[in-house]
Write a protein that holds these residues in place. Sequence first.
Motif, PDB file in Angstrom:
ATOM      1  N   PHE A 124       0.669  -1.200   0.084  1.00 28.71           N
ATOM      2  CA  PHE A 124       0.067  -0.064   0.135  1.00 28.71           C
ATOM      3  C   PHE A 124       0.953   1.113  -0.058  1.00 28.71           C
ATOM      4  O   PHE A 124       1.938   1.333   0.500  1.00 28.71           O
ATOM      5  CB  PHE A 124      -0.802   0.133   1.257  1.00 28.71           C
ATOM      6  CG  PHE A 124      -1.663   1.141   1.458  1.00 28.71           C
ATOM      7  CD1 PHE A 124      -2.907   1.281   0.469  1.00 28.71           C
ATOM      8  CD2 PHE A 124      -1.406   2.321   2.317  1.00 28.71           C
ATOM      9  CE1 PHE A 124      -3.594   2.411   0.630  1.00 28.71           C
ATOM     10  CE2 PHE A 124      -1.932   3.466   2.197  1.00 28.71           C
ATOM     11  CZ  PHE A 124      -3.282   3.459   1.603  1.00 28.71           C
ATOM     12  N   HIS A 125       0.245   2.343  -0.779  1.00 21.33           N
ATOM     13  CA  HIS A 125       1.170   3.470  -0.719  1.00 21.33           C
ATOM     14  C   HIS A 125       0.111   4.552  -1.027  1.00 21.33           C
ATOM     15  O   HIS A 125      -0.907   4.525  -1.775  1.00 21.33           O
ATOM     16  CB  HIS A 125       2.318   3.604  -1.891  1.00 21.33           C
ATOM     17  CG  HIS A 125       2.667   5.086  -1.896  1.00 21.33           C
ATOM     18  ND1 HIS A 125       3.701   5.586  -1.091  1.00 21.33           N
ATOM     19  CD2 HIS A 125       2.567   6.202  -2.954  1.00 21.33           C
ATOM     20  CE1 HIS A 125       4.269   6.703  -1.245  1.00 21.33           C
ATOM     21  NE2 HIS A 125       3.339   7.018  -2.545  1.00 21.33           N
ATOM     22  N   LEU A 126       0.326   5.821  -0.426  1.00 25.82           N
ATOM     23  CA  LEU A 126      -0.775   7.063  -0.499  1.00 25.82           C
ATOM     24  C   LEU A 126       0.264   8.134  -0.290  1.00 25.82           C
ATOM     25  O   LEU A 126       0.994   8.275   0.570  1.00 25.82           O
ATOM     26  CB  LEU A 126      -1.701   7.071   0.747  1.00 25.82           C
ATOM     27  CG  LEU A 126      -2.819   8.071   0.658  1.00 25.82           C
ATOM     28  CD1 LEU A 126      -3.508   7.892  -0.668  1.00 25.82           C
ATOM     29  CD2 LEU A 126      -3.592   8.053   2.040  1.00 25.82           C
ATOM     30  N   ASP A 127       0.104   8.953  -1.360  1.00 24.99           N
ATOM     31  CA  ASP A 127       0.620  10.347  -1.507  1.00 24.99           C
ATOM     32  C   ASP A 127       0.017  11.164  -0.426  1.00 24.99           C
ATOM     33  O   ASP A 127      -1.192  11.386  -0.624  1.00 24.99           O
ATOM     34  CB  ASP A 127       1.294  10.857  -2.657  1.00 24.99           C
ATOM     35  CG  ASP A 127       2.437  10.230  -3.114  1.00 24.99           C
ATOM     36  OD1 ASP A 127       3.347  10.035  -2.228  1.00 24.99           O
ATOM     37  OD2 ASP A 127       2.665  10.046  -4.371  1.00 24.99           O
TER      38      ASP A 127
END
Length: 104
Positions: A101-104
Amino acid sequence: MIRKGFKMKLFKGMCEEYKKRHDNLWLEMIKMIHEHGGKNYSIFLDEETNTLFGYIELEDEELWNKSSETEICQKWWKYMADIMETNQDSSPISVELNEVFHLD
């Protein structure tokens, strides 16, 4: 930008020493990391398990992989070998982690 996560393991009782050595990270080591495209580098510690979690952002994975061949990197590995799990060449035993998971 390539994001990398990995884990390593300290020997029992070496948490403070590990932090001390990184608080005094050699200027040559900092320069080498930057020259090999490493940015936004963090290492976190789980004190219950002595597990280190590292995170680094890379410009070019091939360039970064060449950092292990530098004299300063190999010197650093030898300097750290007495406080953490290492391979026979003194490099830290490092397990790459998969990003889920990645969120900017």
